[in-house]
Design a protein around this motif. Sequence first.
Motif, mmCIF file in Angstrom:
data_model
loop_
_atom_site.group_PDB
_atom_site.id
_atom_site.type_symbol
_atom_site.label_atom_id
_atom_site.label_comp_id
_atom_site.label_asym_id
_atom_site.label_seq_id
_atom_site.Cartn_x
_atom_site.Cartn_y
_atom_site.Cartn_z
ATOM 1 N N VAL A 91 -11.381 -0.529 44.302
ATOM 2 C CA VAL A 91 -12.554 -1.137 44.920
ATOM 3 C C VAL A 91 -13.776 -0.337 44.508
ATOM 4 O O VAL A 91 -13.776 0.889 44.546
ATOM 5 N N GLY A 92 -14.792 -1.039 44.054
ATOM 6 C CA GLY A 92 -16.007 -0.402 43.572
ATOM 7 C C GLY A 92 -16.053 -0.264 42.057
ATOM 8 O O GLY A 92 -17.122 -0.012 41.492
ATOM 9 N N SER A 93 -14.906 -0.417 41.388
ATOM 10 C CA SER A 93 -14.901 -0.353 39.922
ATOM 11 C C SER A 93 -15.807 -1.444 39.359
ATOM 12 O O SER A 93 -15.900 -2.541 39.914
ATOM 13 N N ARG A 94 -16.447 -1.140 38.261
ATOM 14 C CA ARG A 94 -17.321 -2.109 37.598
ATOM 15 C C ARG A 94 -16.601 -2.672 36.377
ATOM 16 O O ARG A 94 -15.979 -1.935 35.622
ATOM 17 N N LEU A 95 -16.686 -3.991 36.226
ATOM 18 C CA LEU A 95 -16.092 -4.659 35.070
ATOM 19 C C LEU A 95 -17.182 -5.376 34.282
ATOM 20 O O LEU A 95 -18.073 -5.996 34.863
ATOM 21 N N GLU A 96 -17.088 -5.285 32.975
ATOM 22 C CA GLU A 96 -17.913 -6.069 32.061
ATOM 23 C C GLU A 96 -16.992 -7.137 31.502
ATOM 24 O O GLU A 96 -15.881 -6.830 31.063
ATOM 25 N N PHE A 97 -17.433 -8.390 31.498
ATOM 26 C CA PHE A 97 -16.541 -9.455 31.059
ATOM 27 C C PHE A 97 -17.319 -10.686 30.634
ATOM 28 O O PHE A 97 -18.535 -10.765 30.810
ATOM 29 N N TYR A 98 -16.596 -11.611 30.063
ATOM 30 C CA TYR A 98 -17.149 -12.937 29.843
ATOM 31 C C TYR A 98 -16.144 -13.949 30.366
ATOM 32 O O TYR A 98 -14.967 -13.639 30.557
ATOM 33 N N LEU A 99 -16.648 -15.119 30.676
ATOM 34 C CA LEU A 99 -15.822 -16.190 31.215
ATOM 35 C C LEU A 99 -15.623 -17.274 30.172
ATOM 36 O O LEU A 99 -16.524 -17.543 29.376
ATOM 37 N N VAL A 100 -14.460 -17.899 30.199
ATOM 38 C CA VAL A 100 -14.175 -19.055 29.374
ATOM 39 C C VAL A 100 -13.887 -20.216 30.325
ATOM 40 O O VAL A 100 -13.110 -20.068 31.270
ATOM 41 N N THR A 101 -14.549 -21.343 30.086
ATOM 42 C CA THR A 101 -14.358 -22.508 30.951
ATOM 43 C C THR A 101 -13.201 -23.368 30.456
ATOM 44 O O THR A 101 -12.724 -23.192 29.333
ATOM 45 N N ASN A 102 -12.803 -24.313 31.284
ATOM 46 C CA ASN A 102 -11.736 -25.219 30.883
ATOM 47 C C ASN A 102 -12.172 -26.196 29.786
ATOM 48 O O ASN A 102 -11.352 -26.911 29.243
ATOM 49 N N ALA A 103 -13.462 -26.185 29.442
ATOM 50 C CA ALA A 103 -13.966 -26.973 28.309
ATOM 51 C C ALA A 103 -14.094 -26.100 27.061
ATOM 52 O O ALA A 103 -14.579 -26.556 26.031
ATOM 53 N N GLY A 104 -13.685 -24.825 27.162
ATOM 54 C CA GLY A 104 -13.748 -23.924 26.018
ATOM 55 C C GLY A 104 -15.082 -23.218 25.842
ATOM 56 O O GLY A 104 -15.282 -22.485 24.880
ATOM 57 N N GLU A 105 -15.984 -23.416 26.770
ATOM 58 C CA GLU A 105 -17.305 -22.785 26.706
ATOM 59 C C GLU A 105 -17.199 -21.313 27.111
ATOM 60 O O GLU A 105 -16.409 -20.967 27.990
ATOM 61 N N ARG A 106 -18.005 -20.470 26.489
ATOM 62 C CA ARG A 106 -17.980 -19.040 26.775
ATOM 63 C C ARG A 106 -19.295 -18.623 27.441
ATOM 64 O O ARG A 106 -20.373 -18.905 26.933
ATOM 65 N N LEU A 107 -19.175 -17.941 28.604
ATOM 66 C CA LEU A 107 -20.339 -17.413 29.334
ATOM 67 C C LEU A 107 -20.324 -15.897 29.181
ATOM 68 O O LEU A 107 -19.448 -15.217 29.719
ATOM 69 N N ASN A 108 -21.287 -15.359 28.455
ATOM 70 C CA ASN A 108 -21.288 -13.954 28.047
ATOM 71 C C ASN A 108 -22.105 -13.035 28.949
ATOM 72 O O ASN A 108 -22.983 -13.480 29.681
#
Length: 168
Positions: A91-108
């Motif tokens: 708890v409290g850890s920081r994550l850097e990430f991106y999301l991929v949608t079910n349409a294949g779109e990438r949110l950076n």
Amino acid sequence: TSAAGSIYSLRFINPSALLLRQIEKDVATSGIPSPWIRGLPRLDTSAKHLPAPVVAIAIFGAATFYLNVKNFTLGGLLLEYNGAGLDSLEVGSRLEFYLVTNAGERLNGISGSVTHISTELRDVISGQVQIGLKFTGMPPATELRYREIIREHCLALRGEAPPSADAV
């Protein structure tokens, strides 16, 4: 609730009807209300026809992890991971990430802080863990698109089509 104010969640395995009635009675007479109130609904990712982020690809330490998105809301995500390598996540850890949608779109360019980590007793061996994540930052264009996905998801839940780009 403990003396320190911690909230514990218990799950009974095959409780008897008598035990369930006693628990209901105890909660009604001496239970306490939840210490948090959810301001926004959780949006489920299981309906494949609704727009949703479905995978978070995160860098933690020197490794890359692929986490399933269980549900999402404006403020964060509930992620699920099966496997090893996240033992030092807390708890409290920081994550850097991106999301991929079910349409294949990438949110950076998204960052978040771990708000809770839970494992079911039966899942300790398999390594399955659920991670609550609160967003701490994302670029404006990513935030705008994320909000649009939420809007499209909610409109589809109500049976409405989002306005077309031509209508705007």
